[in-house]
Design a protein around this motif. Structure first.
Motif, mmCIF file in Angstrom:
data_model
loop_
_atom_site.group_PDB
_atom_site.id
_atom_site.type_symbol
_atom_site.label_atom_id
_atom_site.label_comp_id
_atom_site.label_asym_id
_atom_site.label_seq_id
_atom_site.Cartn_x
_atom_site.Cartn_y
_atom_site.Cartn_z
ATOM 1 N N LEU A 169 37.074 60.551 13.770
ATOM 2 C CA LEU A 169 38.369 60.926 14.343
ATOM 3 C C LEU A 169 39.497 60.138 13.678
ATOM 4 C CD1 LEU A 169 37.505 61.010 18.150
ATOM 5 C CD2 LEU A 169 37.378 62.853 16.499
ATOM 6 N N VAL A 170 40.701 60.670 13.739
ATOM 7 C CA VAL A 170 41.847 59.962 13.147
ATOM 8 C C VAL A 170 42.096 58.630 13.862
ATOM 9 C CG1 VAL A 170 43.131 61.826 12.063
ATOM 10 C CG2 VAL A 170 43.413 61.439 14.482
ATOM 11 N N THR A 171 41.591 58.503 15.092
ATOM 12 C CA THR A 171 41.806 57.270 15.851
ATOM 13 C C THR A 171 40.795 56.173 15.515
ATOM 14 O OG1 THR A 171 40.580 58.342 17.613
ATOM 15 C CG2 THR A 171 42.955 58.259 17.877
ATOM 16 N N ASP A 172 39.809 56.477 14.671
ATOM 17 C CA ASP A 172 38.841 55.441 14.303
ATOM 18 C C ASP A 172 39.512 54.414 13.395
ATOM 19 O OD1 ASP A 172 35.841 54.727 14.294
ATOM 20 O OD2 ASP A 172 36.450 54.548 12.206
ATOM 21 N N SER A 175 39.810 55.210 9.746
ATOM 22 C CA SER A 175 40.554 56.399 9.321
ATOM 23 C C SER A 175 41.966 56.046 8.844
ATOM 24 C CB SER A 175 40.639 57.370 10.495
ATOM 25 O OG SER A 175 41.596 58.355 10.245
ATOM 26 N N SER A 176 42.369 56.716 7.787
ATOM 27 C CA SER A 176 43.697 56.498 7.224
ATOM 28 C C SER A 176 44.220 57.840 6.684
ATOM 29 C CB SER A 176 43.562 55.472 6.097
ATOM 30 O OG SER A 176 44.782 55.029 5.700
ATOM 31 N N VAL A 177 45.364 58.276 7.154
ATOM 32 C CA VAL A 177 45.894 59.589 6.763
ATOM 33 C C VAL A 177 47.330 59.431 6.263
ATOM 34 C CG1 VAL A 177 46.311 61.954 7.555
ATOM 35 C CG2 VAL A 177 44.554 60.601 8.678
ATOM 36 N N SER A 178 47.624 60.034 5.116
ATOM 37 C CA SER A 178 49.009 60.019 4.618
ATOM 38 C C SER A 178 49.831 60.969 5.468
ATOM 39 C CB SER A 178 49.052 60.507 3.173
ATOM 40 O OG SER A 178 48.501 59.556 2.346
ATOM 41 N N THR A 179 50.905 60.441 6.040
ATOM 42 C CA THR A 179 51.689 61.276 6.958
ATOM 43 C C THR A 179 53.181 61.194 6.659
ATOM 44 O OG1 THR A 179 51.619 59.407 8.481
ATOM 45 C CG2 THR A 179 50.115 61.209 8.933
ATOM 46 N N MET A 189 51.555 55.763 6.418
ATOM 47 C CA MET A 189 50.103 55.898 6.475
ATOM 48 C C MET A 189 49.687 55.739 7.936
ATOM 49 S SD MET A 189 47.654 56.292 4.356
ATOM 50 C CE MET A 189 47.805 55.584 2.749
ATOM 51 N N THR A 190 49.087 56.784 8.508
ATOM 52 C CA THR A 190 48.693 56.687 9.916
ATOM 53 C C THR A 190 47.230 56.275 10.013
ATOM 54 O OG1 THR A 190 50.348 58.293 10.532
ATOM 55 C CG2 THR A 190 48.585 57.953 12.104
ATOM 56 N N GLN A 191 47.021 55.158 10.705
ATOM 57 C CA GLN A 191 45.668 54.604 10.811
ATOM 58 C C GLN A 191 45.237 54.513 12.266
ATOM 59 O OE1 GLN A 191 46.518 50.855 8.863
ATOM 60 N NE2 GLN A 191 45.806 51.635 6.898
ATOM 61 N N GLY A 192 43.910 54.559 12.452
ATOM 62 C CA GLY A 192 43.360 54.344 13.785
ATOM 63 C C GLY A 192 43.547 52.883 14.143
ATOM 64 N N TYR A 193 43.920 52.631 15.390
ATOM 65 C CA TYR A 193 44.214 51.262 15.799
ATOM 66 C C TYR A 193 43.520 51.018 17.130
ATOM 67 C CZ TYR A 193 47.330 47.163 16.258
ATOM 68 O OH TYR A 193 47.839 45.907 16.379
ATOM 69 N N PRO A 194 42.246 50.553 17.106
ATOM 70 C CA PRO A 194 41.524 50.369 18.358
ATOM 71 C C PRO A 194 42.319 49.528 19.356
ATOM 72 C CG PRO A 194 40.058 50.000 16.512
ATOM 73 C CD PRO A 194 41.442 50.123 15.951
ATOM 74 N N VAL B 128 42.940 45.780 14.413
ATOM 75 C CA VAL B 128 42.451 45.780 15.792
ATOM 76 C C VAL B 128 43.474 45.089 16.689
ATOM 77 C CG1 VAL B 128 40.536 45.121 17.289
ATOM 78 C CG2 VAL B 128 40.107 45.528 14.887
ATOM 79 N N TYR B 129 43.762 45.705 17.821
ATOM 80 C CA TYR B 129 44.660 45.086 18.782
ATOM 81 C C TYR B 129 43.776 44.485 19.877
ATOM 82 C CZ TYR B 129 48.451 44.608 22.141
ATOM 83 O OH TYR B 129 49.344 44.111 23.042
ATOM 84 N N ILE B 130 43.438 43.198 19.683
ATOM 85 C CA ILE B 130 42.431 42.561 20.546
ATOM 86 C C ILE B 130 42.818 42.532 22.034
ATOM 87 C CG2 ILE B 130 41.134 40.418 20.975
ATOM 88 C CD1 ILE B 130 40.859 40.150 17.985
#
Lengths: 281, 171
Positions: A169-172, A175-179, A189-194, B128-130
């Motif tokens: 998923l894009v949220t992983d 993952s890195s998508v040019s936007t 660059m839109t990246q997944g950010y847990p 990561v946003y801990i």
């Protein structure tokens, strides 16, 4: 005592099999153990998902019952606004096509062959955002193909088995998508950010980004086609000393309730080769 | 039930639990997280059946979770095995705490599992946003797993008494 020795032996055999699978997996993309397991697991996953359908429908029904009246009113308003917008957009598209023909431009919206797939499983670990779909190599799916829904971009195929595939998923976090931002055309660059969802990074300081802006794929890098909706800007973070600014993006797709997706079968991934070393003259 | 059959049944049962976690349980979201069914089951297994059956459950459970996940496979299998060995050791060496061991174990195991995965994400350069992960994921997961272990442990003990080997009680 004898039984216990056999148990230890079985445990060692299972351990060896798991190790063999892990080694094969790192060496070859399509290892036989993984393929065999995926062929056995897919029908079970499908059946389990089917078993859960009434409970899911019930839960969603209870959740939605309170919102229905309010939602209905909002949708009515939105519907009439959208009708007007469609008419205007159709006019603009027609005009655009005529002008493109006159200038002999290649069509900017190529048609893609879409393959619908059902979500049969999800990543059991909360920190990794993957889906398992019921289409695999036998259906023409291959690694790297973009996966979408009517709402927008879902992700891309990361692993392919004979009858099922894994979608990153894009949220992983990998993952890195040019936007780009639709309104101002600011790229990033839109990246997944847990822990936060999605984050659009490397937006030039001078570019204009506002809360509510729509974020689309830019097509740069060749990993995804252009103009797929990724999400909407929810927050912009900028620091005077930083070269770039960041924006937190709310994904357009609701990944928790995703039941079916579409794989863009005919998309050809364009890999960007690194530049050759300059040769001294 | 024959001891050998019960031992071999561990493999398909835990594998099935892995599939249940990735399908049915992934939809069951409380506080926006799903319970770690396989981790809870592997922990319960070692507490009820001890080693080597507990370790077998951990190896199979870890492998199934790793196969269905996009995360680091070897690390996931190792965490499952390490946690099983740790819980088994604590269970054998702390008999005076037998009543609370299942609950303490699941808190420790969940924190180890989540903590090591966050550490892996950080060391591999992922953004990561801990604080967000701890508040939105780790704490709810600990609570949820704790709730789940109450059910699985007592259910497991009941099943083991019914189908397990006969036990000799001292009068």
């Amino acid at each position: 005592m004898k039984g216990s020795r056999v148990h230890v032996l079985v445990l060692v055999i299972v351990l060896c099999l798991v190790l063999a699978w892990l080694i094969l997996d790192s060496l070859t993309p399509s290892n036989p153990i993984k393929n065999a397991v995926s062929q056995v697991a897919s029908p079970i996953q499908y059946a389990l998902r089917w078993l859960g359908t009434p409970f899911r429908a019930l839960a969603q029904g209870v959740e939605n019952i309170n919102k229905l009246g309010e939602e209905n009113e909002t949708l009515r308003k939105e519907n009439s606004e959208l009708r007007n917008q469609i008419i205007l957009l159709q006019e603009a598209q027609l005009e655009n096509e005529i002008l493109r023909k006159e200038l002999s431009f290649k069509s900017s919206v190529p048609s893609y062959q879409l393959l619908s797939a059902e979500v049969i499983g999800r990543d059991p670990s909360e920190f990794f955002k993957y889906l398992i779909i019921d289409r695999g190599k036998d259906d023409g799916v291959r690694v790297g193909l973009p996966v979408i829904t009517a709402d927008g971009l879902v992700g891309r195929i990361s692993e392919v088995g004979p009858v099922s595939s894994k979608v990153m998923l894009v949220t992983d976090s990998s993952s890195s998508v040019s936007t780009l931002v639709q309104r101002s055309r600011a790229t990033g660059m839109t990246q997944g950010y847990p822990g936060q969802g999605l984050i659009m990074r490397y937006i030039p300081q001078s570019a204009s980004v506002e809360v509510g802006d729509i974020v689309l794929t830019s097509g740069l890098g060749g990993g995804f086609p252009m103009r797929l909706v990724v999400g909407q800007v929810a927050e912009v973070t900028e620091q005077d000393v930083a070269m770039f600014k960041d924006a937190r993006v709310i994904p357009a797709v609701n990944f928790t309730s995703l039941e079916s997706v579409m794989v863009m079968l005919s998309f050809q991934e364009q890999s960007v080769e690194p530049l050759a070393e300059p040769t001294p003259e | 039930m024959n001891n050998n059959i019960r031992f071999y049944l561990t493999i398909p049962l835990v594998a099935l639990l892995g599939l249940v976690q990735s399908t049915l349980f992934s939809e069951l979201r409380i506080f926006d997280v799903s319970p770690d069914l396989v981790l809870v089951a592997a922990t319960t297994w070692v507490l009820i059946r001890d080693q080597p059956e507990g370790l077998l459950a951990a190896v199979v459970g870890g492998a199934v979770v790793a196969a269905l996940s996009g995360g680091p496979r070897l690390l996931i299998v190792l965490i499952f095995c390490g946690c099983s060995i740790l819980v088994g050791y604590a269970h054998r060496h702390l008999p005076q705490m037998a009543g609370i061991i299942p609950y303490l174990s699941i808190i420790a195991v969940t924190l180890i599992y989540k903590g090591l995965l966050i550490f892996w994400l950080q060391t591999t350069g992922k953004t990561v946003y801990i604080p967000g992960l701890i508040i939105q994921n780790v704490i709810p997961a600990v609570l949820l797993n704790l709730l789940l272990v109450v059910i699985t442990y007592h259910l497991g003990v009941w099943i083991d008494k019914r189908f397990g080997p006969p036990t000799v009680d001292w009068q």
